[in-house]
Design an enzyme around this catalytic site. Structure first.
Site, PDB file in Angstrom:
ATOM      1  N   SER A   1       0.686  -1.258   0.044  1.00  0.00           N
ATOM      2  CA  SER A   1       0.030   0.599   0.202  1.00  0.00           C
ATOM      3  C   SER A   1       1.035   1.139  -0.139  1.00  0.00           C
ATOM      4  O   SER A   1       1.736   1.429   0.381  1.00  0.00           O
ATOM      5  CB  SER A   1      -0.693  -0.303   1.356  1.00  0.00           C
ATOM      6  OG  SER A   1      -1.777   1.251   1.202  1.00  0.00           O
ATOM      7  N   LYS A   2       0.552   2.467  -0.762  1.00  0.00           N
ATOM      8  CA  LYS A   2       1.394   3.754  -1.033  1.00  0.00           C
ATOM      9  C   LYS A   2       0.340   4.553   0.497  1.00  0.00           C
ATOM     10  O   LYS A   2       0.673   5.461   0.674  1.00  0.00           O
ATOM     11  CB  LYS A   2       0.975   4.073  -2.331  1.00  0.00           C
ATOM     12  CG  LYS A   2       2.247   3.081  -2.892  1.00  0.00           C
ATOM     13  CD  LYS A   2       1.788   4.426  -4.563  1.00  0.00           C
ATOM     14  CE  LYS A   2       1.953   3.352  -5.837  1.00  0.00           C
ATOM     15  NZ  LYS A   2       3.406   3.153  -5.545  1.00  0.00           N
ATOM     16  N   SER A   3      -0.816   4.426   1.061  1.00  0.00           N
ATOM     17  CA  SER A   3      -1.328   5.133   1.578  1.00  0.00           C
ATOM     18  C   SER A   3      -0.569   5.609   2.939  1.00  0.00           C
ATOM     19  O   SER A   3      -0.526   6.812   3.062  1.00  0.00           O
ATOM     20  CB  SER A   3      -2.694   4.351   2.562  1.00  0.00           C
ATOM     21  OG  SER A   3      -3.867   4.055   1.799  1.00  0.00           O
TER      22      SER A   3
ATOM     23  N   LYS B   1     -13.793  -4.132   3.412  1.00  0.00           N
ATOM     24  CA  LYS B   1     -15.040  -2.582   3.468  1.00  0.00           C
ATOM     25  C   LYS B   1     -16.285  -2.934   4.170  1.00  0.00           C
ATOM     26  O   LYS B   1     -16.911  -1.734   4.653  1.00  0.00           O
ATOM     27  CB  LYS B   1     -14.479  -2.040   2.314  1.00  0.00           C
ATOM     28  CG  LYS B   1     -13.363  -1.629   2.146  1.00  0.00           C
ATOM     29  CD  LYS B   1     -13.214  -0.411   0.431  1.00  0.00           C
ATOM     30  CE  LYS B   1     -11.631  -0.508   0.089  1.00  0.00           C
ATOM     31  NZ  LYS B   1     -12.035  -0.467  -1.237  1.00  0.00           N
TER      32      LYS B   1
ATOM     33  N   ASN C   1     -14.332   2.758   4.077  1.00  0.00           N
ATOM     34  CA  ASN C   1     -12.826   2.617   4.004  1.00  0.00           C
ATOM     35  C   ASN C   1     -12.456   3.593   4.652  1.00  0.00           C
ATOM     36  O   ASN C   1     -10.829   4.138   4.484  1.00  0.00           O
ATOM     37  CB  ASN C   1     -12.057   2.986   1.688  1.00  0.00           C
ATOM     38  CG  ASN C   1     -12.728   4.493   2.135  1.00  0.00           C
ATOM     39  OD1 ASN C   1     -13.020   5.298   2.529  1.00  0.00           O
ATOM     40  ND2 ASN C   1     -11.466   4.703   1.142  1.00  0.00           N
TER      41      ASN C   1
ATOM     42  N   ASP D   1     -13.745   6.656  -1.470  1.00  0.00           N
ATOM     43  CA  ASP D   1     -13.897   6.277  -2.479  1.00  0.00           C
ATOM     44  C   ASP D   1     -14.070   6.672  -4.163  1.00  0.00           C
ATOM     45  O   ASP D   1     -13.076   7.129  -4.909  1.00  0.00           O
ATOM     46  CB  ASP D   1     -13.763   4.926  -2.635  1.00  0.00           C
ATOM     47  CG  ASP D   1     -12.737   3.598  -2.177  1.00  0.00           C
ATOM     48  OD1 ASP D   1     -11.683   3.999  -1.532  1.00  0.00           O
ATOM     49  OD2 ASP D   1     -13.827   3.430  -1.576  1.00  0.00           O
TER      50      ASP D   1
ATOM     51  N   GLY E   1     -18.557  -6.280  -8.310  1.00  0.00           N
ATOM     52  CA  GLY E   1     -17.875  -6.576  -6.981  1.00  0.00           C
ATOM     53  C   GLY E   1     -17.946  -5.407  -6.376  1.00  0.00           C
ATOM     54  O   GLY E   1     -18.386  -4.559  -6.120  1.00  0.00           O
TER      55      GLY E   1
ATOM     56  N   SER F   1     -26.021 -10.940 -13.008  1.00  0.00           N
ATOM     57  CA  SER F   1     -26.736 -11.041 -12.539  1.00  0.00           C
ATOM     58  C   SER F   1     -25.783 -10.098 -10.854  1.00  0.00           C
ATOM     59  O   SER F   1     -27.109  -9.161 -10.218  1.00  0.00           O
ATOM     60  CB  SER F   1     -27.012 -12.550 -11.201  1.00  0.00           C
ATOM     61  OG  SER F   1     -26.028 -12.904 -10.737  1.00  0.00           O
TER      62      SER F   1
ATOM     63  N   TYR G   1      -3.661   0.661  -9.919  1.00  0.00           N
ATOM     64  CA  TYR G   1      -2.797   1.249 -10.921  1.00  0.00           C
ATOM     65  C   TYR G   1      -1.368   1.333 -10.399  1.00  0.00           C
ATOM     66  O   TYR G   1      -1.343   0.151 -10.221  1.00  0.00           O
ATOM     67  CB  TYR G   1      -2.520   3.141  -9.793  1.00  0.00           C
ATOM     68  CG  TYR G   1      -2.336   2.796  -8.140  1.00  0.00           C
ATOM     69  CD1 TYR G   1      -3.249   2.279  -7.160  1.00  0.00           C
ATOM     70  CD2 TYR G   1      -1.095   2.451  -7.511  1.00  0.00           C
ATOM     71  CE1 TYR G   1      -2.842   1.616  -6.054  1.00  0.00           C
ATOM     72  CE2 TYR G   1      -0.604   2.186  -6.277  1.00  0.00           C
ATOM     73  CZ  TYR G   1      -1.463   1.656  -5.421  1.00  0.00           C
ATOM     74  OH  TYR G   1      -1.136   1.103  -3.854  1.00  0.00           O
TER      75      TYR G   1
ATOM     76  N   GLY H   1      -5.166   4.155 -11.689  1.00  0.00           N
ATOM     77  CA  GLY H   1      -6.527   4.720 -10.617  1.00  0.00           C
ATOM     78  C   GLY H   1      -5.615   5.542  -9.872  1.00  0.00           C
ATOM     79  O   GLY H   1      -5.798   5.654  -8.196  1.00  0.00           O
TER      80      GLY H   1
HETATM   81  P1  ATR Z   1     -13.638  -6.318  -6.189  1.00  0.00           P
HETATM   82  O1  ATR Z   1     -13.681  -6.026  -4.344  1.00  0.00           O
HETATM   83  O2  ATR Z   1     -12.089  -5.136  -6.401  1.00  0.00           O
HETATM   84  O3  ATR Z   1     -15.055  -5.706  -6.593  1.00  0.00           O
HETATM   85  P2  ATR Z   1     -14.505  -9.326  -6.118  1.00  0.00           P
HETATM   86  O4  ATR Z   1     -15.703  -8.633  -5.285  1.00  0.00           O
HETATM   87  O5  ATR Z   1     -13.827  -9.734  -6.581  1.00  0.00           O
HETATM   88  O6  ATR Z   1     -13.031  -8.158  -6.279  1.00  0.00           O
HETATM   89  O7  ATR Z   1     -14.784  -8.120  -7.665  1.00  0.00           O
HETATM   90  C1  ATR Z   1     -13.858  -8.533  -8.944  1.00  0.00           C
HETATM   91  C2  ATR Z   1     -14.880  -8.440 -10.140  1.00  0.00           C
HETATM   92  O8  ATR Z   1     -13.983  -8.401 -11.393  1.00  0.00           O
HETATM   93  C3  ATR Z   1     -16.477  -8.959 -10.371  1.00  0.00           C
HETATM   94  O9  ATR Z   1     -17.072  -8.306 -10.939  1.00  0.00           O
HETATM   95  C4  ATR Z   1     -15.811 -10.459 -11.787  1.00  0.00           C
HETATM   96  O10 ATR Z   1     -16.313 -11.004 -12.419  1.00  0.00           O
HETATM   97  P3  ATR Z   1     -17.887 -11.956 -11.896  1.00  0.00           P
HETATM   98  O11 ATR Z   1     -18.870 -10.714 -10.596  1.00  0.00           O
HETATM   99  O12 ATR Z   1     -18.296 -12.186 -12.891  1.00  0.00           O
HETATM  100  O13 ATR Z   1     -16.713 -12.867 -11.390  1.00  0.00           O
HETATM  101  C5  ATR Z   1     -14.532  -9.481 -12.139  1.00  0.00           C
HETATM  102  N1  ATR Z   1     -14.088 -10.312 -13.191  1.00  0.00           N
HETATM  103  C6  ATR Z   1     -12.617 -10.793 -12.427  1.00  0.00           C
HETATM  104  N2  ATR Z   1     -12.375 -11.747 -13.842  1.00  0.00           N
HETATM  105  C7  ATR Z   1     -12.337 -11.492 -14.695  1.00  0.00           C
HETATM  106  C8  ATR Z   1     -12.071 -11.067 -15.661  1.00  0.00           C
HETATM  107  N3  ATR Z   1     -11.249 -12.624 -16.333  1.00  0.00           N
HETATM  108  N4  ATR Z   1     -13.078 -11.240 -16.910  1.00  0.00           N
HETATM  109  C9  ATR Z   1     -13.840 -10.256 -16.337  1.00  0.00           C
HETATM  110  N5  ATR Z   1     -14.148  -9.987 -15.670  1.00  0.00           N
HETATM  111  C10 ATR Z   1     -13.789  -9.902 -14.520  1.00  0.00           C
END
Ligand code: ATR
Length: 261
Positions: free
Chosen positions: A15-17, A66, A87, A100, A125, A151, A209, A229
């Site tokens: 982390s750079k924070s 978070k 955060n 964020d 996510g 979904s 980033y 970022g």
């Molecule tokens: P974060 O908190 O960083 O958002 P996360 O909750 O694990 O981490 O979510 C990762 C996101 O990246 C999700 O939207 C995931 O898609 P899915 O919900 O379908 O799993 C997406 N993601 C990860 N790898 C991917 C890939 N190779 N192509 C497209 N989307 C990807």
């Protein structure tokens, strides 16, 4: 003794924070100490409590805690409630905030001087969840959320009037801002965008980033403007600093230094 703050996450080693907050403290003559704390995956609340009991004033929270931080707070800001993620913790009061989204918007508007109307947000996510509300508050006319698991995009969009969901292959219309909030880049992959979405006139923004992700490479190849970022990181930190200290540090000198490094 200096007031104590830290970033808590797992992993947190890179982390750079701490560096960013130390620079803000120097520039604003604030007496504080900012550390890194790696909490065990099953020990977030206990680690926060230990830091608070030892006199810790505030914490920044990063992956994967978070949502857990949100659940821990006694009061939260409106924007943290909307994001259902925190955060920034103020430990004396149990208050939680989420900087964020505003960090992203400030980077876009102030550092990049980019005005946007039609936004495509990739991912469903935690990273995506934290910024939808701020993009809409900043005046985006529409925010389309595309995710591999449709979904999840639908569930997220349903929480925000003005947002809608789409599968990647069904994306339609033109966007002026495309934000990668997926973790695909960490695996060396790019979200599966249909041809034509990334084009000249678009700003392609990756919330990750310090690395040229396949998403940014594809965007550059298609003639789009690109940005990582780093500015969002600095701007969310500045907003946290303001919450804790009541002083708003300048971000541009620091960002220029980081970009030059
Ligand atoms: P974060 O908190 O960083 O958002 P996360 O909750 O694990 O981490 O979510 C990762 C996101 O990246 C999700 O939207 C995931 O898609 P899915 O919900 O379908 O799993 C997406 N993601 C990860 N790898 C991917 C890939 N190779 N192509 C497209 N989307 C990807």
């Amino acid at each position: 003794m200096s007031d104590r703050y830290a970033i808590i996450g797992n992993p947190v080693a890179h982390s750079k924070s701490p560096w960013i907050h130390a620079a803000f403290a120097r520039a604003t003559s604030q007496d504080l100490d900012y550390a890194r704390i790696e909490a065990p995956l099953d020990g977030f609340a206990a680690t926060v409590e230990r830091f608070r009991a030892a006199g810790g004033k505030g914490l920044n929270v990063t992956l994967p805690f978070k949502q857990e931080a949100f659940a821990l707070c006694s009061t939260v800001s409106a924007r943290a409630r909307v994001a259902q993620a925190v955060n920034t913790l103020v430990l004396e009061t149990g208050f939680g905030d989420n900087t964020d989204g505003i960090g992203l918007v400030r980077d876009l508007e102030q550092n990049l001087s980019f005005s946007f109307s039609s936004v495509l947000l990739l991912g469903g996510g935690g990273a995506a969840q934290g910024v939808v509300g701020a993009l809409l508050d900043a005046g985006a006319a529409r925010v389309v959320i595309a995710n591999r698991t449709v979904s999840k995009a639908q569930a997220l969009a349903a929480r925000f009037p003005g947002a809608s969901a789409s599968a990647y292959e069904e994306l339609a219309g033109e966007f002026d801002l495309v934000i990668n909030a997926t973790s695909a880049g960490l695996a060396g992959e790019s979200p599966p965008l249909p041809a034509g979405v990334l084009r000249s006139g678009v700003l392609a923004y990756d919330m990750v980033y310090g690395r040229e992700t396949p998403f940014l490479q594809a965007a550059r190849g298609a003639g789009a403007r690109t940005c990582d970022g780093l500015g969002m990181l600095v701007e969310q930190a500045a907003e946290s600093f303001f919450i804790w200290r009541g002083v708003r540090p300048q971000t541009r000198p620091l960002l220029e230094k980081l970009r030059g490094a």
